[in-house]
Scaffold this active site. Structure first.
Site, PDB file in Angstrom:
ATOM      1  N   GLY A  42       0.854  -1.179   0.000  1.00  0.00           N
ATOM      2  CA  GLY A  42       0.000   0.000   0.000  1.00  0.00           C
ATOM      3  C   GLY A  42       0.888   1.226   0.000  1.00  0.00           C
ATOM      4  O   GLY A  42       1.833   1.312   0.795  1.00  0.00           O
ATOM      5  N   ASN A  46       3.714   1.936   2.802  1.00  0.00           N
ATOM      6  CA  ASN A  46       5.104   1.905   2.341  1.00  0.00           C
ATOM      7  C   ASN A  46       5.822   3.208   2.641  1.00  0.00           C
ATOM      8  O   ASN A  46       6.978   3.214   3.086  1.00  0.00           O
ATOM      9  CB  ASN A  46       5.146   1.648   0.826  1.00  0.00           C
ATOM     10  CG  ASN A  46       4.706   0.260   0.435  1.00  0.00           C
ATOM     11  OD1 ASN A  46       4.568  -0.629   1.276  1.00  0.00           O
ATOM     12  ND2 ASN A  46       4.467   0.065  -0.850  1.00  0.00           N
ATOM     13  N   GLU A 143      -4.781   6.516  -3.071  1.00  0.00           N
ATOM     14  CA  GLU A 143      -5.362   5.182  -2.939  1.00  0.00           C
ATOM     15  C   GLU A 143      -6.461   5.134  -1.882  1.00  0.00           C
ATOM     16  O   GLU A 143      -6.942   4.058  -1.550  1.00  0.00           O
ATOM     17  CB  GLU A 143      -4.272   4.150  -2.645  1.00  0.00           C
ATOM     18  CG  GLU A 143      -3.357   3.913  -3.827  1.00  0.00           C
ATOM     19  CD  GLU A 143      -2.351   2.811  -3.621  1.00  0.00           C
ATOM     20  OE1 GLU A 143      -1.888   2.235  -4.620  1.00  0.00           O
ATOM     21  OE2 GLU A 143      -2.014   2.513  -2.449  1.00  0.00           O
ATOM     22  N   GLY A 228      16.447  10.308 -13.516  1.00  0.00           N
ATOM     23  CA  GLY A 228      16.434  11.084 -12.281  1.00  0.00           C
ATOM     24  C   GLY A 228      15.121  11.793 -12.052  1.00  0.00           C
ATOM     25  O   GLY A 228      14.051  11.215 -12.242  1.00  0.00           O
ATOM     26  N   ALA A 252       8.446  -0.626  -4.901  1.00  0.00           N
ATOM     27  CA  ALA A 252       8.298   0.440  -3.911  1.00  0.00           C
ATOM     28  C   ALA A 252       9.273   1.597  -4.116  1.00  0.00           C
ATOM     29  O   ALA A 252       9.466   2.408  -3.205  1.00  0.00           O
ATOM     30  CB  ALA A 252       8.472  -0.132  -2.506  1.00  0.00           C
ATOM     31  N   ALA A 253       9.856   1.694  -5.299  1.00  0.00           N
ATOM     32  CA  ALA A 253      10.850   2.745  -5.525  1.00  0.00           C
ATOM     33  C   ALA A 253      10.261   4.139  -5.320  1.00  0.00           C
ATOM     34  O   ALA A 253      10.859   4.995  -4.653  1.00  0.00           O
ATOM     35  CB  ALA A 253      11.432   2.616  -6.927  1.00  0.00           C
ATOM     36  N   GLY A 254       9.072   4.369  -5.900  1.00  0.00           N
ATOM     37  CA  GLY A 254       8.447   5.681  -5.726  1.00  0.00           C
ATOM     38  C   GLY A 254       8.086   5.970  -4.287  1.00  0.00           C
ATOM     39  O   GLY A 254       8.213   7.110  -3.822  1.00  0.00           O
ATOM     40  N   ASP A 255       7.657   4.951  -3.555  1.00  0.00           N
ATOM     41  CA  ASP A 255       7.312   5.139  -2.147  1.00  0.00           C
ATOM     42  C   ASP A 255       8.549   5.431  -1.312  1.00  0.00           C
ATOM     43  O   ASP A 255       8.497   6.229  -0.371  1.00  0.00           O
ATOM     44  CB  ASP A 255       6.594   3.898  -1.614  1.00  0.00           C
ATOM     45  CG  ASP A 255       5.275   3.659  -2.317  1.00  0.00           C
ATOM     46  OD1 ASP A 255       4.659   4.638  -2.783  1.00  0.00           O
ATOM     47  OD2 ASP A 255       4.861   2.489  -2.419  1.00  0.00           O
ATOM     48  N   GLY A 290      10.515  -7.026  -3.111  1.00  0.00           N
ATOM     49  CA  GLY A 290       9.420  -6.701  -2.208  1.00  0.00           C
ATOM     50  C   GLY A 290       9.271  -5.211  -2.008  1.00  0.00           C
ATOM     51  O   GLY A 290       9.987  -4.402  -2.597  1.00  0.00           O
TER      52      GLY A 290
END
Length: 325
Positions: A42, A46, A143, A228, A252-255, A290
């Site tokens: 979520g 995250n 969300e 970037g 989860a990179a953006g989180d 993950g």
């Protein structure tokens, strides 16, 4: 009043059902994968974990079902040091879920079932007024219902909190939230949803970042994956390069970026100073499998910035194109 929390995240909490696959399936195709994994996820949860693992005093506000998945998610958040007193329970809807396929290159496909996330209401925000009063920065995503996000942003403004909006997933209706936003974070697809303008080149990205900056109070950040990010402030649009790292799972990179950005801002860093920290957090995250378990600690980010031995800085895409990460 003494500030009790650096970061308050109001948003989604899900169980991620993850299947590693050799390749992502095409429409109508069945692909055999490896064992199913149940993981905490979520965007809201995250981002809360990302901020907490970086040392920020973090609280989370969200909604779960009465099922075992919801209880597990709360326990996980607590294990990462996130305060969970503002999590509410819905007796009708199940805890939110995300179905995730991850291929051998780290690319993914995600479908989200909101479940109890859709039951987080403005009344829940109002009931948490005391929590807003003792927090420095608010982080929201898309969300949970937009009227709930709007209520949270408005209440945060009353208590002079810094408001950070990650307008994800992309939703044109979220343009109504920008007036109450201090710092906006979007990728290319989400920026296009807000502006209606295409973002297929770095020149178009710069123009879009500048346009979005004019709709918020402090800054707009447009993330561009391997190219970037662009940080638009009152001083102009600056490019923050990424590192080229081996991608294991980009889930989860953006989180990681948003949580790290909020943690740094809540501690007094400017957006420009916080952006490289957030970029490093995202670079570490994509190298692990993950969502929440891939998020780095403050020590790991500091070590990466001091000596990114597995990566070299990326100046920009040689072809001038951007992607949606």
């Amino acid at each position: 009043m003494q500030q009790g929390f650096d970061v308050l995240v109001a948003g989604s909490v899900n169980t991620d059902f993850v299947v590693p696959v050799p390749t992502l399936p095409q429409a109508g195709e069945t692909v055999l994968g490896n064992d199913l994994q149940h993981l905490g996820g979520g965007k809201g949860a995250n981002q809360a974990v990302a901020a907490a693992r970086l040392g920020a005093r973090t609280a989370f506000m969200g909604c779960i079902g009465t099922d075992a998945f919801g209880s597990a998610r709360v326990a996980e958040l607590e294990s990462h040091g996130v305060a969970v007193g503002a999590i509410v329970t819905d007796a009708v809807r199940p805890t939110g879920a995300a179905l995730i396929l991850v291929d051998g290159r780290g690319e993914n496909m995600i479908a989200v079932s909101p479940g109890a996330n859709a039951a987080l209401t403005p009344s829940h925000v109002a009931a948490a007024t005391a929590l807003f009063a003792q927090s420095r920065a608010l982080v929201c995503q898309l969300e949970v219902p937009l009227d709930t996000v709007q209520a949270a942003l408005n209440l945060a403004r009353e208590y002079e909190m810094t408001t950070v909006l990650n307008a994800a997933p992309g939703n044109p209706a979220a343009a109504s939230l920008l007036a109450a936003t201090d710092v906006l974070v979007v990728n290319r697809v989400e920026a296009e949803a807000l502006t209606g303008d295409s973002v297929n080149s770095l020149d178009e990205a710069r123009a879009t970042a500048k346009a979005l900056r004019n709709k918020v109070s402090h800054a707009a950040i447009l993330t561009l994956g391997a190219a970037g990010s662009l940080v638009a402030t009152s001083d102009g649009v600056a490019h923050v390069p990424a590192w080229q790292v081996t991608t294991v799972d980009a889930t989860a990179a953006g989180d990681a970026f948003v949580g790290a950005l909020a943690a740094a801002i809540s501690r007094g860093k400017t957006v420009m100073d916080a952006a490289p920290v957030a970029t490093a957090a995202a670079a570490i995250t994509v190298g692990r499998f993950g969502a929440q378990q891939s998020l780095p600690t403050g020590e790991e980010v500091a070590a990466f910035l001091h000596n990114p031995t597995v990566a070299t800085p990326a100046v920009s895409h040689h072809d001038g194109k951007v992607d949606s990460a």
